[in-house]
Design an enzyme around this catalytic site. Structure first.
Site, PDB file in Angstrom:
ATOM      1  N   LYS A   1       0.888  -1.116  -0.084  1.00 45.53           N
ATOM      2  CA  LYS A   1      -0.074  -0.094  -0.054  1.00 45.53           C
ATOM      3  C   LYS A   1       0.850   1.349   0.094  1.00 45.53           C
ATOM      4  CE  LYS A   1      -3.933  -2.284   0.386  1.00 45.53           C
ATOM      5  NZ  LYS A   1      -5.108  -2.129  -0.439  1.00 45.53           N
TER       6      LYS A   1
ATOM      7  N   LYS B   1       1.933  -9.297  -2.040  1.00 43.88           N
ATOM      8  CA  LYS B   1       1.302  -9.183  -3.298  1.00 43.88           C
ATOM      9  C   LYS B   1       1.209  -7.727  -3.772  1.00 43.88           C
ATOM     10  CE  LYS B   1      -3.194  -9.617  -3.991  1.00 43.88           C
ATOM     11  NZ  LYS B   1      -3.852  -8.329  -3.826  1.00 43.88           N
TER      12      LYS B   1
ATOM     13  N   ASP C   1      -1.256  -4.640  -5.634  1.00 45.49           N
ATOM     14  CA  ASP C   1      -2.631  -4.228  -5.607  1.00 45.49           C
ATOM     15  C   ASP C   1      -3.478  -4.751  -6.763  1.00 45.49           C
ATOM     16  OD1 ASP C   1      -4.966  -4.170  -4.112  1.00 45.49           O
ATOM     17  OD2 ASP C   1      -3.846  -2.341  -2.686  1.00 45.49           O
ATOM     18  N   GLU C   2      -4.692  -4.725  -6.925  1.00 40.03           N
ATOM     19  CA  GLU C   2      -5.460  -4.989  -8.165  1.00 40.03           C
ATOM     20  C   GLU C   2      -5.241  -3.942  -9.258  1.00 40.03           C
ATOM     21  OE1 GLU C   2      -6.851  -4.427  -5.152  1.00 40.03           O
ATOM     22  OE2 GLU C   2      -8.018  -2.426  -5.568  1.00 40.03           O
TER      23      GLU C   2
ATOM     24  N   HIS D   1      -7.224 -12.629  -8.218  1.00 36.90           N
ATOM     25  CA  HIS D   1      -7.882 -11.472  -7.344  1.00 36.90           C
ATOM     26  C   HIS D   1      -9.290 -11.016  -8.104  1.00 36.90           C
ATOM     27  CE1 HIS D   1      -8.766  -7.531  -5.538  1.00 36.90           C
ATOM     28  NE2 HIS D   1      -7.663  -7.393  -4.885  1.00 36.90           N
TER      29      HIS D   1
ATOM     30  N   LYS E   1     -13.943  -5.563   5.549  1.00 32.06           N
ATOM     31  CA  LYS E   1     -14.609  -4.539   5.319  1.00 32.06           C
ATOM     32  C   LYS E   1     -15.454  -4.730   3.953  1.00 32.06           C
ATOM     33  CE  LYS E   1     -11.254  -3.230   1.511  1.00 32.06           C
ATOM     34  NZ  LYS E   1     -10.148  -2.103   1.238  1.00 32.06           N
TER      35      LYS E   1
HETATM   36  C1  CAP Z   1      -7.153  -5.349   0.812  1.00 33.22           C
HETATM   37  C2  CAP Z   1      -7.082  -5.176  -0.778  1.00 33.22           C
HETATM   38  C3  CAP Z   1      -7.801  -6.258  -1.553  1.00 33.22           C
HETATM   39  C4  CAP Z   1      -9.349  -6.681  -0.910  1.00 33.22           C
HETATM   40  C5  CAP Z   1      -9.932  -7.243  -2.039  1.00 33.22           C
HETATM   41  C6  CAP Z   1      -7.940  -3.793  -1.167  1.00 33.22           C
HETATM   42  O1  CAP Z   1      -6.485  -4.257   1.361  1.00 33.22           O
HETATM   43  O2  CAP Z   1      -6.036  -5.065  -1.125  1.00 33.22           O
HETATM   44  O3  CAP Z   1      -8.075  -5.992  -2.852  1.00 33.22           O
HETATM   45  O4  CAP Z   1      -9.041  -7.486  -0.011  1.00 33.22           O
HETATM   46  O5  CAP Z   1     -11.392  -7.667  -1.338  1.00 33.22           O
HETATM   47  O6  CAP Z   1      -7.540  -3.220  -2.192  1.00 33.22           O
HETATM   48  O7  CAP Z   1      -8.894  -3.642  -0.504  1.00 33.22           O
HETATM   49  P1  CAP Z   1      -6.842  -3.822   2.717  1.00 33.22           P
HETATM   50  P2  CAP Z   1     -11.886  -9.118  -1.429  1.00 33.22           P
HETATM   51  O8  CAP Z   1      -6.514  -5.156   3.638  1.00 33.22           O
HETATM   52  O9  CAP Z   1      -5.888  -2.609   3.274  1.00 33.22           O
HETATM   53  O10 CAP Z   1      -8.361  -3.892   3.186  1.00 33.22           O
HETATM   54  O11 CAP Z   1     -10.628  -9.917  -0.974  1.00 33.22           O
HETATM   55  O12 CAP Z   1     -13.130  -9.361  -0.792  1.00 33.22           O
HETATM   56  O13 CAP Z   1     -12.112  -9.563  -3.164  1.00 33.22           O
HETATM   57 MG    MG Z   2      -6.634  -4.505  -3.366  1.00 31.60          MG
END
Ligand code: CAP
Ligand code: MG
Length: 426
Positions: free
Chosen positions: A151, A177, A179-180, A270, A310
Site C-alpha cells: 500500500k 502481492k 494491489d489489483e 484477485h 470490510k
Molecule cells: C485489501 C485489498 C484487496 C481486497 C479485495 C484492497 O486491502 O488489497 O484488494 O481484499 O477484496 O484493495 O482492499 P486492505 P476481496 O487489507 O487494506 O483492505 O478479497 O473481498 O476480493
Molecule cells: Mg486490493
C-alpha cells in the site's frame, strides 16, 4: 405455441449440467412461463417456434426444468452435456448466463449454482499447485499463510514498492502481492517492480530462513502481453503470478492456466469487480459460481471474503464458497442454493481472506477458516504505528497466539508489535 420444458418427473442424468436459478417474473408473467422460456433461451429456443428445429432435435437437446418452487422463486434446470463445448467456460456462460438476463419477461434472475458433470470436469485441469502444492512450495504445513498487499495501491515507485515488500517479508509475511490496480504504470513499471521486489524477497528469504513469495500482477490489455509478463516472471525466478480475474476474463484465465503450468508458476486470483454481478441477491450470478469456475479452470489461490472485514459477504455464504474451494465432495445446502458437486479429483485451491483485516482479527479468522486459509492484511500491516515490519510481525504474533489458544492481550506481554496493534485496533 412455444415448447414447454417443465418436467417435474425428470431426474438429472450424470451427464447433465444442472443450474439453480432464482427467478422473479416481470409483472403479468407467470412463474412457470418465465421458467420454461428462460430454459429455452439458454439452450435451443428463439422467441417463437422455429421451423429449423426438428422435433427430433428438440427432443434430444431440450432442457428439463425439473424443479420449480414459486414460493422460494427457485428453479433447477438440467441441460444435456451435448449443448456445451465441454472445456470452454466462455461458451458455458454464454448459454446459462447469457441472453437470459436481458429477457423482458424477467424482472430479476440470478444464477445461484452450476453443478458440473464429470464429462466437463475431465476437460479441465483444475489447479496445478492448489492448496497442497502451495503448502509444499512454502514448506508451511501447519498454519495459515500470512500475506500483505503493498500500500498505497498505486503511486509508489518500483524501488519504494520493493522496499515496502522487503519490510513486510522481514517482519514475517510469507507472501507480498501487488494491489489489483497496479499493473504497468509510468511511476512503477511491471518489469522493474518485478525484478526489484523478487530480489528483495530473495534477500528476506536468506535472512529469515523462511520461504518468501512475491506475487506480481500480470493483468494486461491482451493475452499476448499477459503471457509476455508471465515469461518475465519465470525468467526472474518467481514462483507466482497474480491476475485480476474478472477484468481480464475467462478466456484470459484459461489461456493463462496452461502457460502458468509450463512456466512452473502458481496463480493467485484477485476477484475485484465480481460484486458488479454477484452482490445483488436477486440478480446476476453468485460468487459461488465464480469460485467453482476458478477451481475448474485451475487457479491456485482465490479471494473468497473474510466475514469480519470490510467487504460484504455473510458467514454462511463465505463458508459455502470455501467448501467449493477445498472439498472433494460438496454436499447440497438448500438454503444457501448450493447444489451437490463431486469434484472428480480436481485439486482444492487455497482460499484467501482479505479486505479490511487487522492483526487483532486473527483469532476470529482462525475460528472461522481454520488453518487452510491465506490471511492478507493491507492497511492492517502498513498502518501499524511502528511501520510495515512491525505490522507484519504483529500478524505473526497474533497468529502464534491463536494457534496456541492464548488470548492476544496475554500474548502481547513483552511483544511490543502486537501490543501496539492491540492499542490501535483493540
Ligand atoms: C485489501 C485489498 C484487496 C481486497 C479485495 C484492497 O486491502 O488489497 O484488494 O481484499 O477484496 O484493495 O482492499 P486492505 P476481496 O487489507 O487494506 O483492505 O478479497 O473481498 O476480493
Ligand atoms: Mg486490493
Amino acid at each position: 405455441m412455444r415448447r414447454d420444458y417443465i418436467d417435474p418427473d425428470y431426474r438429472p442424468k450424470t451427464t447433465d449440467l444442472v443450474c439453480e436459478f432464482h427467478i422473479e417474473p416481470a409483472q403479468g408473467i407467470g412463474f412457470e412461463e418465465v421458467s420454461t422460456h428462460m430454459a429455452g433461451e439458454s439452450s435451443i429456443d428463439s422467441w417463437t417456434e422455429i421451423s429449423t428445429l426438428s422435433p427430433e432435435l428438440a427432443e434430444k437437446l431440450k432442457p428439463h426444468v425439473y424443479y420449480l418452487d414459486e414460493a422460494s422463486k427457485t428453479v433447477r434446470v438440467a441441460y444435456s452435456e451435448e449443448l456445451f463445448e465441454l472445456g470452454s467456460v466462455p461458451q458455458v456462460l454464454s448459454a446459462v448466463a447469457g441472453n437470459i438476463f436481458s429477457m423482458k419477461i424477467v424482472e430479476n434472475l440470478r444464477l445461484q449454482d452450476i453443478a458440473f458433470p464429470a464429462s466437463m470436469l475431465r476437460e479441465f485441469k483444475g489447479p496445478n499447485f492448489g492448496l497442497e502444492g502451495i503448502r509444499k512450495l512454502s514448506g508451511i504445513s501447519d498454519r495459515p499463510l500470512v500475506g500483505t498487499i503493498v500500500k498505497p495501491k498505486v503511486g509508489l515507485s518500483s524501488e519504494q514498492h520493493a522496499e515496502v515488500a522487503y519490510k513486510a517479508f522481514s517482519g514475517g509475511c510469507d507472501l507480498v502481492k501487488d494491489d489489483e490496480n497496479l499493473t504497468d504504470q509510468k511511476f512503477n513499471s511491471f518489469e522493474k517492480r518485478a525484478e526489484l521486489s523478487l530480489k528483495r524477497a530473495a534477500k528476506a528469504e536468506a535472512e529469515t530462513g523462511e520461504k518468501k513469495f512475491y506475487l506480481c500482477n500480470i493483468t494486461a490489455p491482451t493475452c499476448e502481453e499477459m503471457l509476455r509478463r508471465l515469461g518475465i516472471l519465470k525468467e526472474l525466478g518467481a514462483s507466482y503470478a497474480m491476475i485480476d480475474l474478472v477484468p481480464t476474463g475467462w478466456t484470459a484465465l484459461q489461456t493463462l492456466r496452461t502457460a502458468a503450468e509450463d512456466a512452473g508458476l502458481a496463480l493467485h486470483a484477485h476477484r475485484c469487480m465480481h460484486s458488479a454481478f454477484t452482490r445483488n441477491p436477486n440478480h446476476g450470478l453468485s460468487m459461488l459460481v465464480v469460485a467453482k469456475l476458478c477451481r475448474l479452470i485451475g487457479l491456485d489461490q482465490l479471494h473468497i471474503g473474510t466475514v469480519v472485514g470490510k467487504m460484504h459477504g455473510e458467514k454462511a455464504e463465505v463458508l459455502a464458497i470455501r467448501s467449493e474451494c477445498v472439498l472433494e465432495n460438496v454436499p447440497a445446502i438448500e438454503e444457501q442454493h448450493v447444489l451437490e458437486q463431486a469434484w472428480g479429483g480436481l485439486k482444492p485451491l487455497f482460499p484467501v481472506a482479505s479486505g479490511g483485516l487487522a492483526p487483532t482479527m486473527i483469532p476470529e479468522l482462525y475460528r472461522i477458516f481454520g488453518k487452510d486459509v491465506i490471511m492478507q492484511f493491507g492497511g492492517g500491516i502498513h498502518a501499524h504505528p511502528q511501520g510495515t515490519k512491525a505490522g507484519a510481525c504483529a500478524c505473526r504474533q497474533a497468529l502464534e497466539a491463536s494457534l496456541e489458544g492464548i488470548e492476544l492481550k496475554e500474548y502481547a506481554k513483552g511483544r511490543k508489535e502486537l501490543g501496539a496493534a492491540l492499542k490501535k485496533w483493540g
